[in-house]
Every structure is written in structure tokens, then in C-alpha cells.
Write an enzyme that holds these catalytic residues in place. Structure first.
Site: not given
Ligand code: SF4
Ligand code: SAM
Ligand code: DTB
Length: 341
Positions: A61, A136, A196, A268
């Protein structure tokens, strides 16, 4: 002393920060009594909703969230994986249903989805719903058009966490802002999808941050239908891997305050359950938590064995919450449960 409140006063989106702080910091027994009393006005206190998570696209990411094992910026040794094929996703959804889950949540390590990827996710949502599961997804930031196409696919919930207080946000994430998060929540809400939204505690924030975070959630235009309260899972290689442990009673205070501020939400116990004792689970359920993730894993980190969750349910007299396909979580009418059920 706990204030006696009239029903119509309970659903409020105009909480002041001082009220949130007073609620959070009151003596623990008063807090628990207030939270539990409200909990049984809106929910069967012996029901816990079961959701199962699946990481449909893992790692690499571009964002720099300091808590996250999936950020491409940290070396956590995580095996990255491309977007899963729909058949493999459906196999996992069937297993989740067989194990008793009623909601199936699919998460992707994206800053935002491309329109092409979103098309594939939409097919997954339709197929998951056809199995009779609530759906979701959590895919990062969305445009208005993307939110509308998810709504048209019949998506039940979109998970998008504010994660912490606006004041602490910049210490944790620099590649997007707190208001970017609010913009996506706004798009999702306007598209008519249930929200959510929650966050993480135990990241080294102060109790001031936790109350500010709860204040933000409880003053969104509409309360989220689901509020995940994650306890940080410290993953080696992330910048938060050796942050000091949070006092578990602060976790319970966070859950109890969320229950009081947002009486109709499913609160949750989300990440962090591997580090929680049976007694802490029991206390969190009493404080108003009524949802957990059940299964082998969250996205990339393990969960307690399903068998252990069911054994604890037996010891506590808790039943999985039945899923009524026609129910509306945000219905206005409060329900009243006495000790006899
Ligand atoms: Fe990526 Fe989501 Fe992890 Fe942040 S929380 S690094 S946006 S996967
Ligand atoms: N990339 C999307 C996003 O950030 O919205 C969706 C997936 S992201 C992994 C979903 C949520 O998981 C985050 O907002 C965060 O609250 C939670 N999370 C991630 N890593 C965590 C950790 N180590 N401990 C607790 N919660 C975590
Ligand atoms: C949420 O608030 N918590 C879940 C879900 N929404 C997507 C994710 C927790 C992730 C914990 C770390 C991991 O397993 O990768």
C-alpha cells in the site's frame, strides 16, 4: 452519580467534547452501569454479531499509516498479493457462513480503488450477497461516483475509519488528512450506504485523544451503524511495533463511552483480541460491545480460534446475533430487554 436520561435524549449527534470527557472519565463502575443500561435498551445484551474478514488484496500500500503491516514503506516481511479471483473469495465467504458469520467484510490495501478494480469488487459484493450474507468492503478513499456504484451493487456497509483524534492524526499518517477521511465518509453516506467507522487505541495516544476521537465519531451527521474499536496489533517492522501497552481498562472505557454516545451502533471488539483475556472480553461485552470478527485471521494477523470464541460464548450465555435480512440497524424504535431476556 449516573444521570437518568429519557429515551429521546439518547440519540444525539450534538455531544460536546466536555460531555464526552465527563462520560469517559467518570468512576469505572458508574461508566459500566450507564453503558450497560443503555446497551440493554437497544440490544439483546446476550447477542453478539459475527463478521468475518478477508484481505482480497494484500500489502504494497502506498500510504504510510504507522500501525499498518500492509504499508509498502515498512519492512514487515508480509507477502504481497494481487486482487483475489472471485471464485477464491466466494469459497472463503461460504466457509465464513458455515462457521456462523452473518457479515462478510472484504479489505484491500489501497489508497483508493481504480475503476477497473472496483468493477471486480462489485462482482464479489453481488456474489457474497447472493449467499445470504451482509456485505462490507474497505477499499480506501472513494469518489462520489464510486460510492454510488457500490450502493447500486447493493453494498450494505463501507468501512472507513477515522482511526484517531484529529489532533494525533498527523503523528500517525502523513499521506492523507483527517478531512480526506471525512470526505469519503460523506460520499458513502450520501450514496445511501451504511457506515462502519471507528479507529485504533493503544498507539501511544493520550486519553484526551481517545475522547476527541469518540467525540468526532459521535458528532458525524449520522452515527455509524458499526463502530470497530481496534486495539493496536503491534507488528514487527512497523513504526509502532514497540509502543507501550495500553491499560486494558482504558480499552473498556473506550467501548463503554462509544456505547453511551452511539446507542444504536454495533460496537465491535475489532483488532487486538489475541492479546485480550476471556475476562477482558467479558467486561467489554458487558460495557456494550456486541460484535466481533470471527475466523482464522483479521486481514494479515491472526484471531483467536473460533472454537475459543464459541466456548466463551457458552460460559457467558451469549448467542450469535441472528441476521434478519429485512432489519434496519438504524431503526428509531428502542427495544427494552430485562434480565430475563
Ligand atoms: Fe494502506 Fe489502509 Fe494499511 Fe493505511 S491502513 S497502509 S491505507 S492498507
Ligand atoms: N486501506 C484501507 C483503509 O485504510 O481504509 C482499508 C484497509 S485498512 C487495513 C482498515 C483498518 O484496519 C485501518 O483503518 C485500521 O483502523 C485497521 N488496522 C490496520 N492495521 C492495524 C493494526 N496493526 N492494529 C489495529 N488495527 C489496524
Ligand atoms: C477495522 O476497523 N479493523 C479491521 C477491519 N476494519 C478492516 C482490520 C484490522 C486489521 C488488523 C491488522 C491486520 O490483520 O492486518
Amino acid at each position: 452519580m449516573t444521570k437518568i436520561v429519557r429515551q429521546e435524549e439518547l440519540i444525539r449527534t450534538d455531544w460536546t467534547l466536555d460531555e464526552v470527557k465527563e462520560t469517559y472519565h467518570q468512576p469505572f463502575n458508574d461508566l459500566l452501569f450507564q453503558a450497560h443500561s443503555i446497551h440493554r435498551q437497544y440490544f439483546d445484551p446476550n447477542h453478539v454479531q459475527l463478521s468475518t474478514l478477508l484481505s482480497i488484496k494484500t500489502g504494497a500500500c502506498p500510504e504510510d499509516c504507522k500501525y499498518c503491516p500492509q504499508s509498502g514503506r515498512f519492512n514487515t516481511g508480509l507477502q504481497k498479493e494481487k486482487l483475489m479471483r472471485i471464485e477464491a473469495v466466494l469459497e472463503k465467504a461460504r466457509q465464513a457462513k458455515g462457521n456462523g458469520a452473518t457479515r462478510f467484510c472484504m479489505g484491500a490495501a489501497w489508497r483508493n480503488p481504480s475503476d477497473r478494480d472496483l468493477g471486480e469488487v462489485i462482482e464479489m459484493i453481488k456474489a457474497v450477497k447472493a449467499l445470504g450474507l451482509e456485505s462490507c468492503v474497505t477499499l480506501g478513499m472513494l469518489t462520489d461516483e464510486q460510492a454510488i456504484s457500490l450502493a447500486e451493487a447493493g453494498l450494505d456497509y463501507y468501512n472507513h475509519n477515522i482511526d484517531t483524534s484529529p489532533e494525533f492524526y498527523g503523528d500517525i499518517i502523513t499521506t492523507r488528512t483527517f478531512s480526506d477521511r471525512l470526505d469519503t465518509l460523506d460520499s458513502v453516506h450520501r450514496a445511501g450506504i451504511n457506515i462502519c467507522c471507528g479507529g485504533i487505541v493503544g498507539m501511544g495516544e493520550t486519553s484526551m485523544d481517545r475522547t476527541s476521537f469518540l467525540h468526532q465519531l459521535a458528532t458525524l451527521p449520522v452515527h455509524p451503524g458499526s463502530v470497530p474499536i481496534n486495539l493496536l496489533v503491534k507488528v514487527k517492522g512497523t513504526p509502532l511495533d514497540s509502543v507501550e501497552d495500553l491499560d486494558p481498562l482504558e480499552y473498556v472505557r473506550t467501548v463503554a463511552t462509544a456505547r453511551i454516545l452511539m446507542p444504536r451502533a454495533h460496537v465491535r471488539i475489532s483488532a487486538g483480541r489475541m492479546q485480550m483475556s476471556d475476562e477482558l472480553h467479558a467486561l467489554a461485552y458487558f460495557a456494550g460491545a456486541n460484535s466481533i470478527f470471527l475466523g482464522k485471521a483479521l486481514l494479515t494477523t491472526p484471531l483467536p480460534e473460533e472454537e475459543l470464541d464459541y466456548q466463551l460464548f457458552d460460559r457467558l450465555g451469549i448467542q450469535p446475533e441472528p441476521y434478519d435480512i429485512s432489519s434496519d440497524e438504524t431503526a428509531d424504535t428502542p427495544m427494552f430487554y430485562n434480565a430475563a431476556g
